[in-house]
Design a protein around this motif. Structure first.
Motif, PDB file in Angstrom:
ATOM      1  N   SER A 207     -72.668  -6.342 138.544  1.00 35.40           N
ATOM      2  CA  SER A 207     -73.850  -6.621 137.732  1.00 35.40           C
ATOM      3  C   SER A 207     -74.404  -8.020 137.968  1.00 35.40           C
ATOM      4  N   SER A 208     -75.595  -8.109 138.530  1.00 35.83           N
ATOM      5  CA  SER A 208     -76.255  -9.413 138.668  1.00 35.83           C
ATOM      6  C   SER A 208     -76.528 -10.029 137.308  1.00 35.83           C
ATOM      7  N   LEU A 209     -76.871  -9.209 136.340  1.00 30.80           N
ATOM      8  CA  LEU A 209     -77.201  -9.716 135.019  1.00 30.80           C
ATOM      9  C   LEU A 209     -76.022 -10.449 134.380  1.00 30.80           C
ATOM     10  N   ALA A 210     -74.839  -9.869 134.453  1.00 30.54           N
ATOM     11  CA  ALA A 210     -73.665 -10.520 133.862  1.00 30.54           C
ATOM     12  C   ALA A 210     -73.412 -11.873 134.507  1.00 30.54           C
ATOM     13  N   TRP A 211     -73.501 -11.951 135.824  1.00 27.18           N
ATOM     14  CA  TRP A 211     -73.286 -13.210 136.530  1.00 27.18           C
ATOM     15  C   TRP A 211     -74.407 -14.201 136.229  1.00 27.18           C
ATOM     16  N   ALA A 212     -75.632 -13.708 136.100  1.00 27.93           N
ATOM     17  CA  ALA A 212     -76.755 -14.591 135.764  1.00 27.93           C
ATOM     18  C   ALA A 212     -76.546 -15.222 134.394  1.00 27.93           C
ATOM     19  N   VAL A 213     -76.097 -14.440 133.421  1.00 26.88           N
ATOM     20  CA  VAL A 213     -75.859 -14.978 132.079  1.00 26.88           C
ATOM     21  C   VAL A 213     -74.753 -16.033 132.127  1.00 26.88           C
ATOM     22  N   LEU A 214     -73.696 -15.754 132.867  1.00 34.13           N
ATOM     23  CA  LEU A 214     -72.629 -16.750 133.016  1.00 34.13           C
ATOM     24  C   LEU A 214     -73.174 -18.036 133.639  1.00 34.13           C
ATOM     25  N   ALA A 215     -74.013 -17.907 134.662  1.00 34.66           N
ATOM     26  CA  ALA A 215     -74.601 -19.076 135.325  1.00 34.66           C
ATOM     27  C   ALA A 215     -75.503 -19.853 134.372  1.00 34.66           C
TER      28      ALA A 215
END
Length: 134
Positions: A38-46
């Motif tokens: 999931s790009s979204l999960a990693w984006a939120v972490l970033a």
């Protein structure tokens, strides 16, 4: 929806399984562990790491989200160019990861990458670039 002037059709990613748990308040690290593509999960972490002044972690998270997004785009017909519309909500994880990567690269002094990612975001989605402040 039509493509750009070159006739390249927009790419629309499928729904991201991480969107629901993130929207329900599940911790982003748990969501990323359960949905590593999931790009979204990693984006939120970033984004969270950037907000907490942890640019190296943000860079790592954003780069992961960016590469997971490229993989998803390619699986869905993208051939290295063309629109990735912000208006199609499942595309937002990739676009957010790309914006976070630009910001994190700038924060650690990687100006060439910061610029490249910002330009890639603008070329993919002018609306997304505006919404994300780039």
């Amino acid at each position: 929806m039509s493509g750009d002037l070159l006739g390249v059709p927009p790419t629309h990613l499928p729904d991201d399984p991480a969107a629901r748990p993130l929207g329900q308040g599940v911790a982003p690290d748990q969501v990323a562990a359960a949905n590593p593509s999931s790009s979204l999960a990693w984006a939120v972490l970033a984004e969270d790491a950037l907000g907490d002044d942890r640019p190296v972690e943000a860079y790592a998270y954003a780069r992961t989200g960016y590469h997971r997004g490229l993989d998803a785009l390619r699986r869905n017909g993208w051939r290295g160019q063309g629109p990735v519309p912000w208006e199609h909500e499942p595309n937002r994880g990739f676009l957010r990861a790309l914006a976070a990567l630009s910001r994190a690269a700038g924060a650690i002094g990687e100006e060439e990458e910061r610029h490249r990612c910002a330009e890639f975001l603008r070329a993919s989605s002018a609306t997304g670039a505006r919404e994300l402040g780039l």
